[in-house]
Design a protein around this motif. Structure first.
Motif, PDB file in Angstrom:
ATOM      1  N   ARG A   1       0.839  -1.208   0.000  1.00 32.70           N
ATOM      2  CA  ARG A   1       0.000   0.000   0.000  1.00 32.70           C
ATOM      3  C   ARG A   1       0.872   1.257   0.000  1.00 32.70           C
ATOM      4  O   ARG A   1       0.590   2.225  -0.715  1.00 32.70           O
ATOM      5  CB  ARG A   1      -0.901  -0.028   1.226  1.00 32.70           C
ATOM      6  CG  ARG A   1      -1.882   1.092   1.273  1.00 32.70           C
ATOM      7  CD  ARG A   1      -2.761   0.971   2.486  1.00 32.70           C
ATOM      8  NE  ARG A   1      -3.745   2.025   2.449  1.00 32.70           N
ATOM      9  CZ  ARG A   1      -4.774   2.103   3.239  1.00 32.70           C
ATOM     10  NH1 ARG A   1      -4.973   1.173   4.143  1.00 32.70           N
ATOM     11  NH2 ARG A   1      -5.604   3.099   3.151  1.00 32.70           N
TER      12      ARG A   1
ATOM     13  N   ASP B   1      -4.957   3.508  -2.499  1.00 40.41           N
ATOM     14  CA  ASP B   1      -5.876   2.493  -2.000  1.00 40.41           C
ATOM     15  C   ASP B   1      -6.859   3.239  -1.100  1.00 40.41           C
ATOM     16  O   ASP B   1      -6.458   3.861  -0.125  1.00 40.41           O
ATOM     17  CB  ASP B   1      -5.117   1.416  -1.218  1.00 40.41           C
ATOM     18  CG  ASP B   1      -6.011   0.278  -0.810  1.00 40.41           C
ATOM     19  OD1 ASP B   1      -6.456  -0.475  -1.682  1.00 40.41           O
ATOM     20  OD2 ASP B   1      -6.293   0.161   0.398  1.00 40.41           O
TER      21      ASP B   1
ATOM     22  N   ALA C   1      -9.196   2.286   0.979  1.00 39.80           N
ATOM     23  CA  ALA C   1      -9.622   1.743   2.270  1.00 39.80           C
ATOM     24  C   ALA C   1      -8.901   2.478   3.392  1.00 39.80           C
ATOM     25  O   ALA C   1      -7.748   2.892   3.240  1.00 39.80           O
ATOM     26  CB  ALA C   1      -9.306   0.256   2.354  1.00 39.80           C
TER      27      ALA C   1
ATOM     28  N   VAL D   1      -5.569  -1.707   5.906  1.00 33.85           N
ATOM     29  CA  VAL D   1      -5.491  -3.002   5.216  1.00 33.85           C
ATOM     30  C   VAL D   1      -6.399  -4.047   5.868  1.00 33.85           C
ATOM     31  O   VAL D   1      -6.667  -5.081   5.272  1.00 33.85           O
ATOM     32  CB  VAL D   1      -4.043  -3.523   5.126  1.00 33.85           C
ATOM     33  CG1 VAL D   1      -3.184  -2.589   4.293  1.00 33.85           C
ATOM     34  CG2 VAL D   1      -3.439  -3.772   6.485  1.00 33.85           C
TER      35      VAL D   1
ATOM     36  N   ARG E   1      -9.254  -5.052   3.769  1.00 38.76           N
ATOM     37  CA  ARG E   1      -8.810  -5.885   2.644  1.00 38.76           C
ATOM     38  C   ARG E   1      -8.682  -7.336   3.092  1.00 38.76           C
ATOM     39  O   ARG E   1      -9.088  -8.253   2.397  1.00 38.76           O
ATOM     40  CB  ARG E   1      -7.470  -5.391   2.087  1.00 38.76           C
ATOM     41  CG  ARG E   1      -7.496  -3.957   1.609  1.00 38.76           C
ATOM     42  CD  ARG E   1      -8.579  -3.738   0.616  1.00 38.76           C
ATOM     43  NE  ARG E   1      -8.541  -2.385   0.061  1.00 38.76           N
ATOM     44  CZ  ARG E   1      -9.600  -1.802  -0.431  1.00 38.76           C
ATOM     45  NH1 ARG E   1     -10.763  -2.406  -0.446  1.00 38.76           N
ATOM     46  NH2 ARG E   1      -9.520  -0.593  -0.932  1.00 38.76           N
ATOM     47  N   ARG E   2      -8.116  -7.535   4.258  1.00 35.83           N
ATOM     48  CA  ARG E   2      -7.925  -8.889   4.784  1.00 35.83           C
ATOM     49  C   ARG E   2      -9.258  -9.564   5.100  1.00 35.83           C
ATOM     50  O   ARG E   2      -9.362 -10.779   5.086  1.00 35.83           O
ATOM     51  CB  ARG E   2      -7.047  -8.828   6.033  1.00 35.83           C
ATOM     52  CG  ARG E   2      -5.640  -8.337   5.728  1.00 35.83           C
ATOM     53  CD  ARG E   2      -4.780  -8.219   6.965  1.00 35.83           C
ATOM     54  NE  ARG E   2      -4.438  -9.553   7.403  1.00 35.83           N
ATOM     55  CZ  ARG E   2      -4.641 -10.010   8.638  1.00 35.83           C
ATOM     56  NH1 ARG E   2      -5.170  -9.257   9.563  1.00 35.83           N
ATOM     57  NH2 ARG E   2      -4.297 -11.235   8.952  1.00 35.83           N
TER      58      ARG E   2
ATOM     59  N   THR F   1     -12.952  -5.287  -1.195  1.00 40.47           N
ATOM     60  CA  THR F   1     -12.078  -5.040  -2.342  1.00 40.47           C
ATOM     61  C   THR F   1     -12.390  -3.751  -3.105  1.00 40.47           C
ATOM     62  O   THR F   1     -11.669  -3.406  -4.036  1.00 40.47           O
ATOM     63  CB  THR F   1     -12.164  -6.219  -3.346  1.00 40.47           C
ATOM     64  OG1 THR F   1     -13.518  -6.370  -3.753  1.00 40.47           O
ATOM     65  CG2 THR F   1     -11.652  -7.507  -2.722  1.00 40.47           C
TER      66      THR F   1
ATOM     67  N   MET G   1      -9.617  -0.911  -4.326  1.00 44.03           N
ATOM     68  CA  MET G   1      -8.300  -1.456  -3.986  1.00 44.03           C
ATOM     69  C   MET G   1      -7.284  -1.087  -5.065  1.00 44.03           C
ATOM     70  O   MET G   1      -7.574  -1.183  -6.258  1.00 44.03           O
ATOM     71  CB  MET G   1      -8.389  -2.979  -3.855  1.00 44.03           C
ATOM     72  CG  MET G   1      -7.162  -3.570  -3.206  1.00 44.03           C
ATOM     73  SD  MET G   1      -7.190  -5.378  -2.958  1.00 44.03           S
ATOM     74  CE  MET G   1      -8.846  -5.768  -2.581  1.00 44.03           C
TER      75      MET G   1
ATOM     76  N   ALA H   1      -3.986  -5.256  -4.373  1.00 44.30           N
ATOM     77  CA  ALA H   1      -4.832  -6.354  -4.858  1.00 44.30           C
ATOM     78  C   ALA H   1      -3.991  -7.569  -5.218  1.00 44.30           C
ATOM     79  O   ALA H   1      -4.353  -8.705  -4.877  1.00 44.30           O
ATOM     80  CB  ALA H   1      -5.648  -5.889  -6.067  1.00 44.30           C
TER      81      ALA H   1
ATOM     82  N   LEU I   1      -2.710  -9.215  -2.000  1.00 43.98           N
ATOM     83  CA  LEU I   1      -3.806  -9.927  -1.348  1.00 43.98           C
ATOM     84  C   LEU I   1      -4.064 -11.258  -2.049  1.00 43.98           C
ATOM     85  O   LEU I   1      -4.198 -12.302  -1.392  1.00 43.98           O
ATOM     86  CB  LEU I   1      -5.069  -9.068  -1.340  1.00 43.98           C
ATOM     87  CG  LEU I   1      -6.293  -9.676  -0.663  1.00 43.98           C
ATOM     88  CD1 LEU I   1      -6.041  -9.883   0.826  1.00 43.98           C
ATOM     89  CD2 LEU I   1      -7.512  -8.787  -0.874  1.00 43.98           C
TER      90      LEU I   1
END
Length: 189
Positions: free
Chosen positions: A114, A121, A123, A126, A129-130, A134, A137, A142, A145
Motif C-alpha cells: 500500500r 488504496d 480503504a 489493510v 482488505r484482509r 475489495t 483497492m 490487490a 492480497l
C-alpha cells in the motif's frame, strides 16, 4: 473465504509458509538476494528445524539494524515493516508463535504494498482488505492480497506438495516489488 479466515484455519506449515512468503516478497526492501530465504523454504518442505536457516538469513539481511534511507518517507516505513517481519520470525514453527507471526506478516506485507503503490488504496486500513473488502483497492495491494490467499489455499489443499507453487508465487511477487522499489529509486535520483 477471507484472508483472516484462511489464516485462522491454517495449520503450522501453512502459517509458516504464509509468513515466509510475505517476508520473501519483501526481501528487496532489505537488500537481499533472491536465494537468501531458500533454506527456510527447504526446511518447510523436508520438516527440518528452521532456526539455523533463520539465523543465517537474519545475518545476511542485517536483522536488527537501523533503517538505511533516513528520509523518513514511505520507503523507510516500508523497509521498517519488512525488517520487523524478519526480526519477529519465531525460532520454531509451534502453533501460537507462528500464527501470530503469519498474521503480522500478512498485515505488514499488505501495508508495504500500500505504501509503495503509486495508485491510492481508498480503504482506511489493510484490515478491511484482509476481511474481504475489495472496493477501490489499488493494483499492487490487490496483487499482494491474491498472492497471500493463494499461498494459504495451496497449503490447505495440497500440504507440503503446495510449497513449490507457493515459492513460485512468492518469487513472482518479489520480482514485482523489486521493480517497484527500483522505479521509486530512479524517480528520486
Amino acid at each position: 473465504m477471507s484472508l483472516v479466515e484462511l489464516i485462522a484455519q491454517a495449520d503450522e506449515r501453512g502459517l509458516a509458509a504464509s509468513g515466509l512468503a510475505c517476508l520473501d516478497r519483501c526481501v528487496p526492501l532489505l537488500g537481499g538476494d533472491d536465494l537468501v530465504l531458500r533454506p527456510l523454504w527447504t526446511s518447510l518442505a523436508d520438516g527440518s528445524g528452521w532456526s539455523e536457516g533463520l539465523e543465517k538469513a537474519r545475518g545476511s539481511l542485517g536483522a536488527g539494524e537501523e533503517i538505511g534511507g533516513g528520509t523518513g518517507g514511505q520507503a523507510d516505513e516500508a523497509e521498517a515493516l519488512a525488517r520487523r517481519m524478519l526480526d519477529a520470525a519465531p525460532a520454531s514453527q509451534e502453533a501460537a508463535g507462528i500464527r501470530l507471526w503469519a498474521d503480522a506478516c500478512s498485515v505488514a506485507a499488505l501495508q508495504i504494498h500500500r505504501l509503495l503503490d503509486p495508485a491510492e488504496d481508498r480503504a482506511p486500513s489493510v484490515d478491511s482488505r484482509r476481511e474481504g473488502g475489495t472496493e477501490g483497492m489499488s493494483p499492487l495491494v490487490a496483487a499482494e492480497l491474491r498472492r497471500q490467499v493463494t499461498v494459504l489455499e495451496l497449503l490447505a489443499g495440497h500440504g507440503a506438495a503446495g510449497l513449490r507453487r507457493a515459492l513460485d508465487i512468492s518469487t513472482e511477487g518479489r520480482r514485482v516489488l523489486r521493480a517497484v522499489v527500483s522505479r521509486r529509486a530512479r524517480g528520486r535520483g
